[in-house]
Scaffold this motif. Structure first.
Motif, mmCIF file in Angstrom:
data_model
loop_
_atom_site.group_PDB
_atom_site.id
_atom_site.type_symbol
_atom_site.label_atom_id
_atom_site.label_comp_id
_atom_site.label_asym_id
_atom_site.label_seq_id
_atom_site.Cartn_x
_atom_site.Cartn_y
_atom_site.Cartn_z
ATOM 1 N N GLY A 1 0.676 -1.242 -0.050
ATOM 2 C CA GLY A 1 0.029 -0.283 -0.046
ATOM 3 C C GLY A 1 0.796 1.452 -0.387
ATOM 4 O O GLY A 1 0.372 2.352 -0.191
ATOM 5 N N TYR A 2 1.913 1.313 -0.141
ATOM 6 C CA TYR A 2 2.944 2.293 -0.087
ATOM 7 C C TYR A 2 3.986 1.849 -0.807
ATOM 8 O O TYR A 2 4.810 0.595 -0.772
ATOM 9 C CB TYR A 2 3.404 2.709 1.253
ATOM 10 N N ALA A 3 5.309 2.935 -1.516
ATOM 11 C CA ALA A 3 5.819 2.247 -2.149
ATOM 12 C C ALA A 3 7.233 3.283 -2.504
ATOM 13 O O ALA A 3 6.958 4.809 -2.347
ATOM 14 C CB ALA A 3 6.078 2.160 -3.306
ATOM 15 N N THR A 4 8.329 3.167 -2.014
ATOM 16 C CA THR A 4 9.050 4.322 -2.839
ATOM 17 C C THR A 4 8.981 4.713 -4.059
ATOM 18 O O THR A 4 9.393 3.561 -4.733
ATOM 19 C CB THR A 4 10.625 4.205 -2.061
ATOM 20 N N ILE A 5 9.425 5.952 -4.605
ATOM 21 C CA ILE A 5 9.217 5.606 -5.907
ATOM 22 C C ILE A 5 10.293 7.229 -6.354
ATOM 23 O O ILE A 5 10.408 8.319 -5.674
ATOM 24 C CB ILE A 5 7.694 5.987 -6.752
ATOM 25 N N ALA A 6 10.898 7.103 -7.746
ATOM 26 C CA ALA A 6 12.166 8.316 -7.706
ATOM 27 C C ALA A 6 10.953 9.230 -8.476
ATOM 28 O O ALA A 6 9.897 9.163 -9.330
ATOM 29 C CB ALA A 6 12.821 7.594 -8.574
ATOM 30 N N TYR A 7 11.396 10.537 -8.582
ATOM 31 C CA TYR A 7 10.859 11.251 -9.200
ATOM 32 C C TYR A 7 10.528 11.445 -10.971
ATOM 33 O O TYR A 7 9.674 11.476 -11.215
ATOM 34 C CB TYR A 7 12.459 12.606 -9.560
ATOM 35 N N GLU A 8 11.479 10.504 -11.642
ATOM 36 C CA GLU A 8 11.194 10.336 -13.220
ATOM 37 C C GLU A 8 10.181 9.518 -12.871
ATOM 38 O O GLU A 8 8.888 8.955 -14.329
ATOM 39 C CB GLU A 8 11.919 9.834 -13.874
ATOM 40 N N GLN A 9 9.864 7.760 -11.712
ATOM 41 C CA GLN A 9 9.311 7.798 -12.405
ATOM 42 C C GLN A 9 7.759 7.939 -11.606
ATOM 43 O O GLN A 9 6.927 7.522 -12.864
ATOM 44 C CB GLN A 9 9.432 5.993 -11.059
ATOM 45 N N PHE A 10 7.677 8.726 -11.201
ATOM 46 C CA PHE A 10 6.609 9.219 -10.956
ATOM 47 C C PHE A 10 6.103 9.780 -12.119
ATOM 48 O O PHE A 10 4.878 9.987 -12.189
ATOM 49 C CB PHE A 10 6.616 10.075 -9.591
ATOM 50 N N LEU A 11 6.467 10.888 -13.056
ATOM 51 C CA LEU A 11 6.624 11.639 -13.972
ATOM 52 C C LEU A 11 5.941 10.448 -14.559
ATOM 53 O O LEU A 11 4.912 10.909 -15.695
ATOM 54 C CB LEU A 11 7.156 12.655 -14.575
ATOM 55 N N GLU A 12 6.656 9.813 -15.219
ATOM 56 C CA GLU A 12 6.646 8.190 -16.505
ATOM 57 C C GLU A 12 4.934 7.688 -15.613
ATOM 58 O O GLU A 12 3.978 8.085 -16.709
ATOM 59 C CB GLU A 12 7.176 7.256 -16.133
#
Length: 221
Positions: free
Chosen positions: A204-215
């Motif tokens: 239910g949660y995850a660490t996400i990189a900036y570009e992953q978020f944008l993608e």
């Protein structure tokens, strides 16, 4: 996932086009056949759903290209109050059903899209408990939970605020129309599916990189 629009119903907004052909006003109509002869004329055959749908497709195909642009498709999709679908929902439908990526909707693609809209129509009616033609906060909360999304009241209020097309007007009541309800459900599902590809352990949660978020955001617009 409980996102499951497997429903059956009558088409939404179909009142304006799916009319049966009128029967002959007089079954036995007088015609000249010698002196005072009569010729009975059979009633016109009723239109099948496919014929009615083709008629509606041709009616909004203003350039007679045999395909619908985004603007033409918007004219084909009507809410219960006769307002057209908002353009964002129309583009969402276009992206989902434009199988050859031509930027246009052919009649077979339109038929599949219409069936999808019909399915959501029954879903919408099931959760519109007061039959107002709109989904309010409590109805949306019930719908989202039945789809399997445990969303907070704060987030649901945010959704209502964003998609209430009357919200900026004096008549805004904190509810959403049919087209926006479909857009909410499809958007939440697509974003949830994208997040689950990152949250592989289902925490239910995850660490996400900036570009992953944008993608994630760009790929789901």
């Amino acid at each position: 996932m409980a996102y499951n629009p497997n429903y059956q119903q009558q088409p939404y907004g179909q009142q304006g086009y799916q009319q049966q052909q009128q029967q002959q006003q007089q079954h036995g109509q007088q015609a000249q056949a010698g002196y005072g002869g009569y010729q009975a004329q059979p009633p016109a055959p009723a239109q099948t759903p496919e014929v009615s749908l083709r008629y509606w497709f041709d009616a909004v195909d203003s350039d007679r290209s045999g395909q619908l642009s985004t603007e033409e498709l918007q004219r084909a999709l009507i809410n219960g109050d006769w307002s057209p679908f908002n353009i964002e929902t129309v583009r969402l439908m276009m992206n989902m059903f434009d199988t050859d990526n031509s930027g246009l909707i052919t009649f077979p693609e339109f038929a599949g899209l219409w069936k999808y809209i019909e399915d959501w129509r029954t879903c919408f009616q099931a959760y519109d408990q007061d039959k107002s033609g709109y989904i309010d906060f409590n109805e949306l909360k019930t719908a989202m939970r039945s789809f399997g999304y445990n969303l907070s009241d704060r987030f649901l209020q945010l959704i209502i605020k964003k998609y209430d097309k009357r919200g900026k007007n004096p008549e805004g009541r904190g509810d959403v129309s049919f087209d926006n309800f479909v857009q909410i459900a499809v958007t939440v599902k697509s974003l949830t599916d994208a997040f689950k590809r990152i949250d592989r352990e289902g925490k239910g949660y995850a660490t996400i990189a900036y570009e992953q978020f944008l993608e994630l955001v760009v790929s789901n617009r």
